[in-house]
Design a protein around this motif. Structure first.
Motif, PDB file in Angstrom:
ATOM      1  N   ALA A 317       0.831  -1.202   0.000  1.00 54.72           N
ATOM      2  CA  ALA A 317       0.000   0.000   0.000  1.00 54.72           C
ATOM      3  C   ALA A 317       0.867   1.254   0.000  1.00 54.72           C
ATOM      4  N   ALA A 318       1.936   1.242   0.767  1.00 49.85           N
ATOM      5  CA  ALA A 318       2.828   2.404   0.825  1.00 49.85           C
ATOM      6  C   ALA A 318       3.480   2.652  -0.531  1.00 49.85           C
ATOM      7  N   ALA A 319       3.803   1.571  -1.247  1.00 43.53           N
ATOM      8  CA  ALA A 319       4.420   1.716  -2.563  1.00 43.53           C
ATOM      9  C   ALA A 319       3.463   2.362  -3.558  1.00 43.53           C
ATOM     10  N   LEU A 320       2.171   2.222  -3.323  1.00 47.23           N
ATOM     11  CA  LEU A 320       1.169   2.851  -4.185  1.00 47.23           C
ATOM     12  C   LEU A 320       0.912   4.303  -3.791  1.00 47.23           C
ATOM     13  N   GLY A 321       1.511   4.748  -2.692  1.00 46.31           N
ATOM     14  CA  GLY A 321       1.358   6.133  -2.287  1.00 46.31           C
ATOM     15  C   GLY A 321       0.457   6.366  -1.103  1.00 46.31           C
TER      16      GLY A 321
END
Length: 463
Positions: A317-321
């Protein structure tokens, strides 16, 4: 010859008697059978109990004609409701209600009901106090009023599965909103089977529904006979954790989104609308770092249907922003504090279960991502949380896990019926389904596959 004639005559008489008896008994039997199967016996016993001058049976309901004073409806599969008007007296100490029906043909009648919207669930009703209701033809036959009130009253039970947040909203709070909204806060709430912690937990909302002090019928100090011009026993139920606008008389002018706004106001939640992303805020599914990131809350369960790889989900999720928050809800935790956390978020992720009920605190246009475990639970999941989310004006994404994402795949061989044929397990009944899929299963998400669901949530935040 005379004896033969006499014998024929006697035989004819006997046949005639049998035919006459048959003509009488057969219609009576048919009518009795029709009544037994067409209308519940409990409903029949009330035909002349409430406003006998004008009540009729229609499709299993008791309805009143031309502004009749009372109405009892036992046709719903979920909730029995009596709406009594006129001279209604409540004895709090023994949960009994007396309605005075002044009419020449009125009779003394009585019945019992459990005012909780799970009428066919014997496990739930075992925790619900029964209310005795009596119709009497004359005021002098009713207990004398020791307190008279101008406002109406609603009598209901928390009981059932109190403490499970889904059931708190589905069985009590949303039906209570539907039932009391017509009174605009000027109504007495008479509640039974409510633990003090439960009343404290939901007191902010209860105060919005009624400006008057809640009457705890089990622990309150009020005694005597309290008289009201209008009493509703039981709660109007529409559907799982939501309001059915089509089921509101005259259109009603309110819906589940209105309930959500009321709830946010009652708990002092300040965010009414989720973040609105623009097309420029997304680059191959990821939000640009310089822009404010949408906040995502993962509901983490402890006992069952838990995420076994929360860390991997957070990183994806963090990689998606996303700005990611992991939260847990406890039975007696500070609901107001957790509601603030939920309201601060734009996306809520959780495995099917009571924790997803926190979606009621989300700001409008936020997104709910429901992870549905193995077990053929897709339709139930959509009904329990998907439809309410949409009714509230939220975006909704449903992620049905693959067999390999269930911990059951490591517990059973691949050809086991639990993995191969969930429909067969469901046919064994609710307890079998619960044991196999709701209690004994956790989820290990394939984060590469789940990434598409998280990206879809971002898309919904842009529309």
């Amino acid at each position: 010859m005379a004896a033969e004639k006499k014998s024929v005559s006697n035989f004819t008489v006997r046949v005639g008697i049998v035919l006459i008896a048959g003509c009488i008994l057969v219609p009576i039997t048919l009518v009795t059978m029709f009544i037994h199967y067409a209308v519940p016996l409990q409903t029949l016993s009330l035909l002349f109990s409430v406003d006998p001058a004008s009540s009729v049976i229609l499709e299993g309901k008791i309805r009143s004609h031309n502004s009749g004073r009372s109405l009892c409806d036992f046709s719903s599969s979920r909730s029995d409701v009596c709406k009594l008007k006129g001279d209604v007296r409540i004895i709090l100490t023994n949960a009994s209600v007396v309605v005075v029906v002044v009419h020449p043909s009125a009779k003394h009648q009585s019945w019992r009901m459990k005012p909780h919207p799970r009428k066919n669930d014997r496990h739930a009703l075992a925790r619900v106090t029964e209310v005795s209701v009596t119709s009497t033809p004359a005021a002098e036959l009713a207990p004398e009023c020791t307190a008279k009130h101008a406002a109406a009253a609603v009598v209901f039970s928390v009981g059932g599965y109190a403490g499970n947040m889904f059931h708190d909203f589905t069985d009590v709070l949303v039906p209570l909103y539907i039932t009391t909204r017509r009174f605009a806060g000027d109504v007495h709430l008479l509640v039974s089977d409510a633990q003090p912690w439960w009343l404290d937990k939901y007191r902010p909302l209860l105060r919005e529904l009624s400006r008057r002090d809640i009457v705890d019928m089990d622990r309150g100090s009020l005694g005597g006979v309290h008289c009201y011009p209008h009493v509703i026993i039981g709660l109007d139920f529409h559907k799982e954790m939501s309001v059915d606008v089509a089921n509101i008389a005259g259109g009603g002018g309110y819906n589940m989104a209105d309930f959500a706004r009321l709830l946010r106001r009652s708990y002092g939640l300040t965010r009414d609308t989720a973040i609105r992303l623009r097309d420029g805020d997304n680059n191959n599914g990821a939000v640009k770092a310089k822009k404010k990131a949408p906040r995502l809350l993962i509901i983490s369960r402890r006992a069952t249907r838990t995420f076994t790889n929360v860390g991997a989900i957070v990183r994806t999720a963090a990689a998606l922003g996303y700005e990611v928050v992991v939260g847990e809800t406890e039975l007696h935790s500070d609901l107001g504090a957790f509601a603030q956390v939920v309201n601060s978020c734009d996306v809520l992720v959780g495995v099917h279960g009571a924790g997803l009920s926190n979606l009621v605190f989300l700001p409008a246009r936020a997104v709910v991502v429901q992870v549905v475990p193995l077990g053929g639970l897709e339709a139930m999941a959509r009904e329990d949380f998907g439809a309410p989310a949409i009714d509230m004006g939220l975006g909704y994404v449903q992620y049905d896990i693959a067999v390999e994402e269930s911990t059951l795949a490591r517990r059973y061989p691949r050809d086991h019926r639990v993995l191969r044929d969930p429909a067969a397990v469901r046919r064994d009944g609710w307890l079998a389904l619960r044991s196999a899929y709701l209690v004994g299963q956790n989820v290990t998400l394939d984060v590469a596959r789940f990434r598409a669901a998280l990206s879809r949530a971002l898309q919904l935040l842009r529309h």
